[in-house]
Design a protein around this motif. Sequence first.
Motif: not given
Length: 77
Positions: A3-28
């Motif tokens: 959980d900690d690794e996932f939250e660290e990764l996700r917080s470092s990425l830029t949210p792009q879009e979310s639809a249904g059960g799919v969420t996309t993040y950009r690695n900027t």
Amino acid sequence: MDDDEFEELRSSLTPQESAGGVTTYRNTVAIACPACEESFDDLVVCEGEYESLELSRMLDLCVGTHDDQVLLFTHRQ
């Protein structure tokens, strides 16, 4: 990935879009892919049991999991 690794990764990425059960993040910030250690372009998080993705271009994919979610790390060709 815990959980900690996932939250660290996700917080470092830029949210792009979310639809249904799919969420996309950009690695900027050029974070390395946990599977191949190369920089990846996007993280696609699939939360549902089944999801359909329509790809508009050829991509190399690395795959991981977190809890019951599938994580797709995209690499543009």
